[in-house]
Design a protein around this motif. Structure first.
Motif, PDB file in Angstrom:
ATOM      1  N   MET A  60       0.855  -1.192   0.000  1.00  0.00           N
ATOM      2  CA  MET A  60       0.000   0.000   0.000  1.00  0.00           C
ATOM      3  C   MET A  60       0.892   1.243   0.000  1.00  0.00           C
ATOM      4  O   MET A  60       1.800   1.369   0.822  1.00  0.00           O
ATOM      5  CB  MET A  60      -0.888   0.011   1.247  1.00  0.00           C
ATOM      6  N   ILE A  61       0.616   2.138  -0.927  1.00  0.00           N
ATOM      7  CA  ILE A  61       1.401   3.369  -1.030  1.00  0.00           C
ATOM      8  C   ILE A  61       0.862   4.399  -0.041  1.00  0.00           C
ATOM      9  O   ILE A  61      -0.340   4.687  -0.016  1.00  0.00           O
ATOM     10  CB  ILE A  61       1.334   3.933  -2.463  1.00  0.00           C
ATOM     11  N   GLU A  62       1.744   4.954   0.764  1.00  0.00           N
ATOM     12  CA  GLU A  62       1.348   6.015   1.690  1.00  0.00           C
ATOM     13  C   GLU A  62       1.504   7.366   1.021  1.00  0.00           C
ATOM     14  O   GLU A  62       2.247   7.526   0.053  1.00  0.00           O
ATOM     15  CB  GLU A  62       2.214   5.948   2.949  1.00  0.00           C
ATOM     16  N   ASP A  63       0.794   8.370   1.561  1.00  0.00           N
ATOM     17  CA  ASP A  63       0.878   9.714   0.993  1.00  0.00           C
ATOM     18  C   ASP A  63       2.311  10.230   1.040  1.00  0.00           C
ATOM     19  O   ASP A  63       2.827  10.764   0.056  1.00  0.00           O
ATOM     20  CB  ASP A  63      -0.040  10.669   1.761  1.00  0.00           C
ATOM     21  N   ILE A  64       2.952  10.093   2.187  1.00  0.00           N
ATOM     22  CA  ILE A  64       4.336  10.515   2.365  1.00  0.00           C
ATOM     23  C   ILE A  64       5.047   9.450   3.197  1.00  0.00           C
ATOM     24  O   ILE A  64       4.580   9.098   4.281  1.00  0.00           O
ATOM     25  CB  ILE A  64       4.447  11.880   3.080  1.00  0.00           C
ATOM     26  N   THR A  65       6.161   8.945   2.706  1.00  0.00           N
ATOM     27  CA  THR A  65       6.936   7.946   3.432  1.00  0.00           C
ATOM     28  C   THR A  65       8.347   8.470   3.661  1.00  0.00           C
ATOM     29  O   THR A  65       9.039   8.844   2.704  1.00  0.00           O
ATOM     30  CB  THR A  65       7.033   6.625   2.641  1.00  0.00           C
ATOM     31  N   ILE A  66       8.762   8.520   4.916  1.00  0.00           N
ATOM     32  CA  ILE A  66      10.116   8.950   5.274  1.00  0.00           C
ATOM     33  C   ILE A  66      10.840   7.741   5.858  1.00  0.00           C
ATOM     34  O   ILE A  66      10.359   7.126   6.809  1.00  0.00           O
ATOM     35  CB  ILE A  66      10.097  10.095   6.302  1.00  0.00           C
ATOM     36  N   ARG A  67      11.980   7.393   5.266  1.00  0.00           N
ATOM     37  CA  ARG A  67      12.727   6.217   5.735  1.00  0.00           C
ATOM     38  C   ARG A  67      14.179   6.598   5.998  1.00  0.00           C
ATOM     39  O   ARG A  67      14.872   7.091   5.114  1.00  0.00           O
ATOM     40  CB  ARG A  67      12.685   5.104   4.685  1.00  0.00           C
ATOM     41  N   TYR A  68      14.605   6.396   7.251  1.00  0.00           N
ATOM     42  CA  TYR A  68      16.013   6.598   7.593  1.00  0.00           C
ATOM     43  C   TYR A  68      16.767   5.297   7.391  1.00  0.00           C
ATOM     44  O   TYR A  68      16.239   4.209   7.641  1.00  0.00           O
ATOM     45  CB  TYR A  68      16.150   7.048   9.057  1.00  0.00           C
ATOM     46  N   PHE A  69      17.999   5.389   6.946  1.00  0.00           N
ATOM     47  CA  PHE A  69      18.824   4.198   6.747  1.00  0.00           C
ATOM     48  C   PHE A  69      19.242   3.608   8.091  1.00  0.00           C
ATOM     49  O   PHE A  69      19.347   4.315   9.092  1.00  0.00           O
ATOM     50  CB  PHE A  69      20.064   4.544   5.934  1.00  0.00           C
ATOM     51  N   ASP A  70      19.505   2.308   8.092  1.00  0.00           N
ATOM     52  CA  ASP A  70      19.940   1.627   9.314  1.00  0.00           C
ATOM     53  C   ASP A  70      21.246   2.211   9.849  1.00  0.00           C
ATOM     54  O   ASP A  70      21.501   2.183  11.057  1.00  0.00           O
ATOM     55  CB  ASP A  70      20.125   0.133   9.057  1.00  0.00           C
ATOM     56  N   SER A  71      22.064   2.751   8.950  1.00  0.00           N
ATOM     57  CA  SER A  71      23.345   3.328   9.371  1.00  0.00           C
ATOM     58  C   SER A  71      23.145   4.595  10.207  1.00  0.00           C
ATOM     59  O   SER A  71      24.045   5.021  10.930  1.00  0.00           O
ATOM     60  CB  SER A  71      24.211   3.659   8.148  1.00  0.00           C
ATOM     61  N   PHE A  72      21.953   5.181  10.105  1.00  0.00           N
ATOM     62  CA  PHE A  72      21.651   6.385  10.878  1.00  0.00           C
ATOM     63  C   PHE A  72      20.734   5.998  12.036  1.00  0.00           C
ATOM     64  O   PHE A  72      19.555   6.289  12.063  1.00  0.00           O
ATOM     65  CB  PHE A  72      20.981   7.442   9.995  1.00  0.00           C
ATOM     66  N   LYS A  73      21.305   5.312  13.003  1.00  0.00           N
ATOM     67  CA  LYS A  73      20.511   4.844  14.141  1.00  0.00           C
ATOM     68  C   LYS A  73      20.445   5.879  15.252  1.00  0.00           C
ATOM     69  O   LYS A  73      19.458   5.979  15.974  1.00  0.00           O
ATOM     70  CB  LYS A  73      21.119   3.541  14.673  1.00  0.00           C
ATOM     71  N   GLU A  74      21.500   6.667  15.375  1.00  0.00           N
ATOM     72  CA  GLU A  74      21.557   7.658  16.445  1.00  0.00           C
ATOM     73  C   GLU A  74      21.083   9.001  15.906  1.00  0.00           C
ATOM     74  O   GLU A  74      21.785   9.663  15.137  1.00  0.00           O
ATOM     75  CB  GLU A  74      22.992   7.777  16.986  1.00  0.00           C
ATOM     76  N   LYS A  75      19.866   9.404  16.294  1.00  0.00           N
ATOM     77  CA  LYS A  75      19.287  10.643  15.781  1.00  0.00           C
ATOM     78  C   LYS A  75      19.516  11.832  16.708  1.00  0.00           C
ATOM     79  O   LYS A  75      18.932  12.890  16.526  1.00  0.00           O
ATOM     80  CB  LYS A  75      17.786  10.452  15.532  1.00  0.00           C
ATOM     81  N   THR A  76      20.347  11.648  17.708  1.00  0.00           N
ATOM     82  CA  THR A  76      20.637  12.744  18.634  1.00  0.00           C
ATOM     83  C   THR A  76      21.819  13.542  18.089  1.00  0.00           C
ATOM     84  O   THR A  76      22.972  13.152  18.232  1.00  0.00           O
ATOM     85  CB  THR A  76      20.971  12.211  20.040  1.00  0.00           C
ATOM     86  N   LEU A  77      21.526  14.657  17.441  1.00  0.00           N
ATOM     87  CA  LEU A  77      22.553  15.524  16.872  1.00  0.00           C
ATOM     88  C   LEU A  77      22.759  16.733  17.771  1.00  0.00           C
ATOM     89  O   LEU A  77      21.871  17.114  18.539  1.00  0.00           O
ATOM     90  CB  LEU A  77      22.145  15.976  15.464  1.00  0.00           C
ATOM     91  N   VAL A  78      23.912  17.361  17.663  1.00  0.00           N
ATOM     92  CA  VAL A  78      24.234  18.524  18.495  1.00  0.00           C
ATOM     93  C   VAL A  78      23.976  19.805  17.716  1.00  0.00           C
ATOM     94  O   VAL A  78      24.664  20.110  16.736  1.00  0.00           O
ATOM     95  CB  VAL A  78      25.711  18.471  18.948  1.00  0.00           C
TER      96      VAL A  78
END
Length: 252
Positions: free
Chosen positions: A1-19
């Motif tokens: 099923m196609i969603e209106d907007i799909t955002i997918r982060y890569f597995d390599s970007f696991k840590e989303k805590t940026l400074v």
């Protein structure tokens, strides 16, 4: 099923805590100015791709490469981390094909910024003037008045009634929508004819943006492209003059 907007982060970007990250938007637009600047910075800084966005609000087409392989149109997220800076880049193939899509996608981009705790958004674009420009100015807009002094110190112009028609697309909407999320946002627009891909306007925006974010980016290759385009424009101008002279000679 196609969603209106799909955002997918890569597995390599696991840590989303940026400074104290900033987000730079450089999607296609007038003169492709923002796209040129953002993609050039990604290349020169060696930013890493961290995610993709697909949406039914992008044009109904696939992108075809030289071998005949196809993929869905998409927008992409890249991350640069270096010298104590965290910069997220938003680039891609297209903007929306509908008014509704422009709003929904711009809101999704702002949601990404909020999730990553972005402290400031810079949207990039071209300011079309309808004629050839030798020394492009960089015009600005912001979603909080207190941001103006720093922008002016970097050479950003705030001339009255420019841009007179407002700012269309993600570059403008992200300023308005991010304000409600408490995120500072600035738009930098390179003055351009709007007729051609404009590396000269892009070089002006790059120089200003580098000052504002305090991240030096070697402009050599972009300046070389600007010089090449300047020669092309000079040829077009000479050709136009010659055509006018011939018309006048015929009339006389």
């Amino acid at each position: 099923m196609i969603e209106d907007i799909t955002i997918r982060y890569f597995d390599s970007f696991k840590e989303k805590t940026l400074v104290d990250p900033i987000l730079i938007e450089g999607l296609p637009g007038i003169g492709q100015v923002g796209k040129l600047v953002a993609e050039y910075m990604i290349h020169m800084l060696g930013a890493e791709k961290i995610g993709e966005l697909h949406s039914i609000y992008l044009p109904p087409q696939v992108i075809l490469d030289e071998s005949g392989f196809v993929r869905l149109a998409r927008n992409e997220l890249f991350l640069y981390q270096g010298d104590g800076k965290n910069i997220v880049f938003l680039v891609g193939d297209h903007q929306s094909t509908s008014n509704e899509g422009h709003y929904l996608l711009a809101d999704a981009y702002c949601e990404i910024a909020e999730e990553l705790k972005v402290k400031r958004i810079y949207t990039l674009g071209g300011f079309g003037v309808g004629h050839l420009v030798n020394e492009p100015r960089v015009l600005g807009a912001m979603n909080r008045a207190e941001l103006r002094p720093d922008l002016e110190a970097a050479g950003v112009r705030f001339d009255r009634d420019e841009p007179g028609g407002g700012i269309i697309g993600a570059a403008g909407l992200m300023l308005g929508l991010s304000a409600g999320r408490g995120i500072d946002a600035v738009c930098l627009m390179g003055e351009t004819s709007g007729y051609l891909v404009d590396p000269m306007a892009a070089a002006s925006v790059l120089a200003t943006l580098s000052k504002l974010i305090e991240v030096p980016v070697d402009p050599t290759r972009l300046n070389e492209r600007a010089s090449e385009m300047e020669k092309v424009i000079e040829g077009l101008v000479e050709g136009e003059k010659l055509q006018k002279d011939e018309e006048l000679s015929y009339i006389g």
